[in-house]
Write a protein that holds these residues in place. Structure first.
Motif, PDB file in Angstrom:
ATOM      1  N   ILE A 262       0.849  -1.195   0.000  1.00  0.00           N
ATOM      2  CA  ILE A 262       0.000   0.000   0.000  1.00  0.00           C
ATOM      3  C   ILE A 262       0.890   1.252   0.000  1.00  0.00           C
ATOM      4  CG2 ILE A 262      -1.723   1.315   1.283  1.00  0.00           C
ATOM      5  CD1 ILE A 262      -2.694  -1.335   2.475  1.00  0.00           C
ATOM      6  N   VAL A 263       0.684   2.085  -0.990  1.00  0.00           N
ATOM      7  CA  VAL A 263       1.453   3.331  -1.111  1.00  0.00           C
ATOM      8  C   VAL A 263       0.499   4.494  -0.927  1.00  0.00           C
ATOM      9  CG1 VAL A 263       2.914   4.741  -2.601  1.00  0.00           C
ATOM     10  CG2 VAL A 263       3.099   2.252  -2.680  1.00  0.00           C
ATOM     11  N   THR A 264       0.827   5.416  -0.042  1.00  0.00           N
ATOM     12  CA  THR A 264      -0.047   6.554   0.242  1.00  0.00           C
ATOM     13  C   THR A 264       0.626   7.860  -0.136  1.00  0.00           C
ATOM     14  OG1 THR A 264       0.752   6.557   2.518  1.00  0.00           O
ATOM     15  CG2 THR A 264      -1.285   5.376   2.078  1.00  0.00           C
ATOM     16  N   ALA A 265      -0.143   8.760  -0.720  1.00  0.00           N
ATOM     17  CA  ALA A 265       0.394  10.058  -1.128  1.00  0.00           C
ATOM     18  C   ALA A 265       0.520  11.008   0.046  1.00  0.00           C
ATOM     19  CB  ALA A 265      -0.495  10.681  -2.210  1.00  0.00           C
ATOM     20  N   ILE A 266      -0.324  10.822   1.056  1.00  0.00           N
ATOM     21  CA  ILE A 266      -0.303  11.671   2.248  1.00  0.00           C
ATOM     22  C   ILE A 266      -0.242  10.764   3.478  1.00  0.00           C
ATOM     23  CG2 ILE A 266      -1.538  13.568   1.146  1.00  0.00           C
ATOM     24  CD1 ILE A 266      -4.097  12.570   2.481  1.00  0.00           C
TER      25      ILE A 266
END
Length: 536
Positions: A262-266
């Motif tokens: 899981i990659v999150t921008a914020i």
């Protein structure tokens, strides 16, 4: 001496600085070069540095000219580094193992804020480094950050001692870190093999001996050659790690229960203040390295060229840190990312890429050891033939000083887990003497504040904000006119820089201490002189 005479002197010697001359290149103060205008001194030369000035002229040009003249014909010459060699030193200092912790930072900060902070911190460090450089141009008698600290704070002896204590402790702790990371590599490579004895302590001792031998070169010119190789192998290491992160398909430790990365921008809502601060401080500490810059500038043949080295390194830092951090984070995700990120790779990929980091693990520790040894050696043998000639006393003293720093580094490297583990540490104290356990929390807080925030708050921010205002006052006293708008913006910026240092000193210290406490409760720490493998 008149300005006309000074100008004549500057043109008569190719390495003299141009003082008070109209700058032909409007960008020289940013990018360096022979068109740099050197401003006035902020104070008189401290007594212990007076020998490097002439009897009749203590201008910047005269001091530099005297230094170069004293080295002519000497067996060991120190002011020999070109800007290319200095760039190699900077690359070896900044392009290091810490790059592999950026994916971890991005996992807590979010990819977008993480990349923005990477650029912002790099810009602040670049600006403060240029301020440091300008200060050193005005005071070429400065040999290290300790001389700078005394000059900056009105020539007071207490300022020299306070800076010296932070300087030596900071460098020795960094050496200790590299001893521990060296043992970490040994344990990673041999983790499945049968290694008898207390493996982590033994591996740490081996690394300390290797680093001592590798740090014996006396000049930065020679160290720059080793630094070039170090930066080259580090670049290969991070490129391989980045490529392997994509090639392996699934990150190490992948399970269907945890799901796809899981990659999150914020930042996630679950990210705590301590976690966010730790991630921010991790990025900041990787960039902050101004403590060594006065030592590097002091060995440049023409210190006016230093910004070329600085710009080359900063641009490379932003690109490499940003790309490597982003790509590895994208393939590892929040669930599988580790610090360093080698832990997110499969066993073979991890060992191959981590092994290319070994030259940097060794050399960067050597670089800080050399800076510390210079600090001691130059004060013991200032203006002595032992400093510039190949003498038994000189070499024996140099080797002994280095050996002492590495012995301390080895001991500290084995004590680091001890200071990180609250219960095992308190138990150890109680066994030594019941009364000492009462002071345990104080010791933990002191050590961690020194390691995490105290040094970089001063050497990364506060010093250079103060330096700006000291130089501005000196310029004002000789009638040097500044652009009003630019002057106000500069004052605001440097106030912010000083306040940032104070923030590191206070909030940063709290976050670091709390992070260690949390790590203990999570069972992630060991004990003093632990024989347990610290493999990734």
């Amino acid at each position: 001496m008149s300005d006309k005479q000074k100008s004549a002197d500057a043109s008569s010697h190719p390495h003299d600085l141009e003082y008070g001359k109209a700058r032909p290149d409007r960008f020289a103060s940013i990018f360096g070069g022979k068109g740099v205008t050197v401003g006035p001194r902020i104070c008189e030369i401290p007594p212990h540095l007076r020998g490097e000035a002439s009897d009749t002229d203590d201008s910047s040009e005269a001091i530099l000219k005297r230094q170069l003249a004293l080295e002519d014909g000497a067996s060991i010459q120190y002011r020999t580094c070109s800007w290319q060699k200095t760039a190699a030193l900077l690359f070896s200092e900044y392009i290091c193992l810490a790059i592999m912790s950026f994916p971890w930072s991005y996992s807590f900060l979010g990819l977008v804020p993480g990349l923005i902070l990477t650029v912002v911190i790099a810009a602040i460090v670049l600006y403060t480094s240029l301020t440091l450089w300008e200060f050193c141009l005005r005071h070429p008698e400065i040999r290290d950050v300790c001389d700078l600290g005394q000059t900056l704070f009105w020539g007071k002896t207490w300022a020299w001692w306070a800076t010296a204590v932070m300087f030596v402790l900071n460098n020795t702790f960094i050496q200790a870190l590299h001893v521990l990371v060296g043992a970490e590599w040994f344990n990673t490579i041999t983790d499945k093999a049968s290694v008898g004895g207390c493996r982590t302590v033994e591996f740490s001792a081996v690394i300390a001996v290797i680093c001592w031998l590798a740090s014996l070169p006396r000049t930065f010119s020679m160290m720059a050659k080793l630094g070039t190789a170090s930066a080259f192998f580090t670049f290969i290491s991070v490129v391989l790690a980045t490529a392997f992160a994509g090639a392996q398909g699934k990150p190490a430790g992948y399970t269907p229960e945890k799901g796809e990365p899981i990659v999150t921008a914020i930042p996630l809502h679950s990210t705590t203040f301590v976690q966010g601060m730790a991630a921010f401080l991790n990025i900041s500490y990787t960039f902050i390295g101004q403590i060594t810059l006065p030592s590097f500038i002091a060995e440049m043949r023409d210190p006016r060229d230093f910004p070329k080295s600085l710009w080359a390194c900063t641009i490379a830092e932003v690109i490499v840190f940003g790309v490597v951090g982003s790509v590895i984070y994208a393939y590892s995700g929040n669930q599988y990312v580790t610090a360093p990120a080698f832990g997110s790779l499969d066993e073979l990929y991890k060992k191959v890429s981590f092994s290319f980091m070994v030259p940097t693990i060794i050399f960067l520790g050597c670089l800080y050891a050399s800076v510390t040894a210079r600090f001691v050696f130059f004060r013991l043998f200032r203006n002595s033939r032992h400093m510039s000639d190949h003498t038994v006393v000189g070499w024996a003293s140099w080797a002994s000083i280095l050996l002492t720093t590495w012995i301390f580094a080895f001991v500290i490297s084995q004590v680091i887990p001890f200071f990180s583990s609250r219960e095992s540490c308190r138990h150890w104290f109680k066994n030594v003497h019941p009364l000492t356990s009462a002071f345990f929390d104080l010791i933990v807080s002191t050590v961690l504040s020194v390691m995490s925030s105290l040094f970089d708050s001063w050497f990364g921010f506060i010093f250079w904000g103060v330096a700006f205002f000291r130089m501005r006052t000196a310029d004002k006293n000789i009638g040097r006119v500044r652009n009003p708008v630019g002057d106000w913006l500069s004052k605001i910026l440097n106030v912010v820089i000083i306040l940032t240092g104070v923030y590191f000193l206070t909030v940063g210290t709290y976050a670091s201490v709390q992070g260690i406490i949390d790590a203990f409760h999570a069972g992630e720490v060991g004990g003093v002189f632990s024989c347990k493998s610290n493999a990734i």
